[in-house]
Design a protein around this motif. Sequence first.
Motif, short mmCIF file in Angstrom:
data_model
loop_
_atom_site.label_atom_id
_atom_site.label_comp_id
_atom_site.label_asym_id
_atom_site.label_seq_id
_atom_site.Cartn_x
_atom_site.Cartn_y
_atom_site.Cartn_z
N LYS A 126 0.90 -1.17 0.00
CA LYS A 126 0.51 0.10 0.08
C LYS A 126 0.99 1.33 -0.57
O LYS A 126 1.67 1.49 0.60
N GLY A 162 9.85 -4.44 7.01
CA GLY A 162 8.98 -5.56 7.44
C GLY A 162 8.72 -6.00 6.17
O GLY A 162 7.94 -7.00 5.80
N ASN A 163 7.91 -4.55 4.88
CA ASN A 163 7.62 -4.43 3.92
C ASN A 163 8.44 -5.83 3.48
O ASN A 163 7.85 -6.59 2.49
N ASP A 168 -9.91 -7.49 -3.55
CA ASP A 168 -8.29 -7.99 -4.30
C ASP A 168 -8.32 -9.23 -5.15
O ASP A 168 -7.82 -9.57 -5.89
N GLY A 175 2.47 -10.78 5.63
CA GLY A 175 3.27 -10.34 7.34
C GLY A 175 1.97 -11.13 8.00
O GLY A 175 0.71 -10.94 7.17
N ASP A 188 -0.20 -9.93 9.96
CA ASP A 188 -0.45 -8.39 10.21
C ASP A 188 -2.03 -8.37 9.31
O ASP A 188 -2.95 -8.15 9.76
N VAL A 228 8.61 -8.20 11.86
CA VAL A 228 9.27 -6.96 11.51
C VAL A 228 9.10 -5.62 12.87
O VAL A 228 8.12 -5.53 13.26
N MET A 268 6.80 -3.20 12.93
CA MET A 268 7.49 -1.26 12.37
C MET A 268 6.63 -0.93 11.03
O MET A 268 5.55 -1.98 10.26
N LYS A 326 5.09 1.32 7.28
CA LYS A 326 5.59 2.78 7.04
C LYS A 326 4.61 4.02 7.11
O LYS A 326 5.17 4.88 6.94
P1 TYM Z 1 1.22 -3.53 3.33
O1 TYM Z 1 1.03 -1.91 2.46
O2 TYM Z 1 0.71 -2.08 4.80
O3 TYM Z 1 2.11 -4.25 3.96
C1 TYM Z 1 2.50 -5.22 2.79
C2 TYM Z 1 3.28 -6.28 3.08
O4 TYM Z 1 3.58 -6.00 4.22
C3 TYM Z 1 3.64 -6.82 5.38
N1 TYM Z 1 3.95 -5.74 6.48
C4 TYM Z 1 4.88 -6.93 7.14
N2 TYM Z 1 5.51 -8.22 7.81
C5 TYM Z 1 6.48 -8.18 8.36
N3 TYM Z 1 6.48 -7.53 9.56
C6 TYM Z 1 5.96 -6.26 9.65
N4 TYM Z 1 6.58 -5.18 10.26
C7 TYM Z 1 5.17 -5.86 8.19
N5 TYM Z 1 4.74 -4.98 7.87
C8 TYM Z 1 3.98 -5.02 7.01
C9 TYM Z 1 1.89 -6.74 5.03
O5 TYM Z 1 2.16 -8.39 5.95
C10 TYM Z 1 1.82 -7.27 3.49
O6 TYM Z 1 1.93 -8.56 3.26
N6 TYM Z 1 -3.63 -4.23 3.33
C11 TYM Z 1 -2.52 -4.51 2.98
C12 TYM Z 1 -2.24 -4.42 1.28
C13 TYM Z 1 -3.14 -5.21 0.07
C14 TYM Z 1 -3.04 -6.82 0.05
C15 TYM Z 1 -4.00 -6.99 -0.71
C16 TYM Z 1 -2.71 -8.01 0.57
C17 TYM Z 1 -4.52 -4.63 -0.03
N7 TYM Z 1 -5.02 -5.48 -0.59
C18 TYM Z 1 -4.52 -8.16 -1.31
C19 TYM Z 1 -2.90 -9.39 0.16
C20 TYM Z 1 -3.98 -8.94 -1.17
C21 TYM Z 1 -1.34 -3.70 3.04
O7 TYM Z 1 -1.70 -2.28 3.63
O8 TYM Z 1 -0.39 -4.37 3.31
#
Ligand code: TYM
Length: 323
Positions: free
Chosen positions: A8, A16-17, A131, A143, A145, A182, A192, A194
Amino acid sequence: MTRLSAVKPSGHVQLGNYLGAIRRWADEHGPNDVFFICDLHAMTVPHNPGRLRALTREQLAILVAAGVDPEVACVYVQSDLVDMHGALTWLLECTCTYGEAIRMIQFREKGAGQTSVRLGLLTYPVLMAADILLHGTDEVPVGEDQSQHLELARTLAKRFNHSYGEVFTLPRAVLPTVAARVRDLSDPTRKMGKSAGDSPGVVYVLDPPDIVRRKIRRAVTDDRAAVRYAPDEQPGVANLLEILAACTGTSPYTLAGTISSYAELKESVADAVVETLRPVRERAAELLADPAELDRVRKLGAERARTHARSRLDAALEVAGLR
Ligand code: TYM
């Protein structure tokens, strides 16, 4: 088999992403897989249109720079298919209950304490379900979350199929073995994220090496002076060990036995993170300097995604009585 995931553009991509998601997409992807920048999701909280456009571009560059090959997998920007994502979201909003939507943890967390909350913040897990279901997804590498959102997607797919006819595949979340969550370097009780803005506890994928090193050196640890992997008792140290394990392909338990001080741990983590991110940062900079190439990638992805999604959306509209 179709694998699908998204990132996103609500802020700069953070470590983390990358470790929890993007790197895994890059490691393993085939011609049926779909990865996208979900710019529609970045509108659930007040946003700046120019910044959204810039971040969408930056994230597209990072995905490709990380090694997600747009000639192999389908890599696109969600709003290029706004009509299709929007249409399926409506069908699924009319499949989801209000009670299910308000139970979502992220809605509770992000909406807490705000006087004015966008309705989209409540309904975006349904957009996320759309999606996933639009593309007939089997596996969603994410991840930790995102687990609850994946459960909702499964529930809605089952209910829709049961009510109208078998249209949707039931997706499942696939979590990484390390770095599924993360944590923030300054507050290891939080993940963590963004969206937090430029915070000392968040390492961004495009941060220059000296900034990465500084943030890691200042990471919060504890006063036990023992390098052990004990996430509940020593969350800061455990987080550093997990990051190091994810960057070096080892286990945090094994690493704990080989490092004797917090200073040594931080130096090792800083070296590993800098080297892990270096090729991504360098390649992303080249891509960002080549707008024509990014435009080409975006157009190619949009065309492929549209073709990929068309028949399933048509089938859903039809069984629901709209055709
Ligand atoms: P977003 O942008 O917050 O995060 C993208 C991906 O990064 C992972 N992630 C993490 N993994 C480990 N440690 C962390 N601290 C951490 N922060 C983020 C998230 O788990 C994710 O895999 N709603 C979703 C995006 C989305 C999506 C989808 C995902 C929209 N449509 C369809 C899968 C399928 C989001 O906000 O991701």
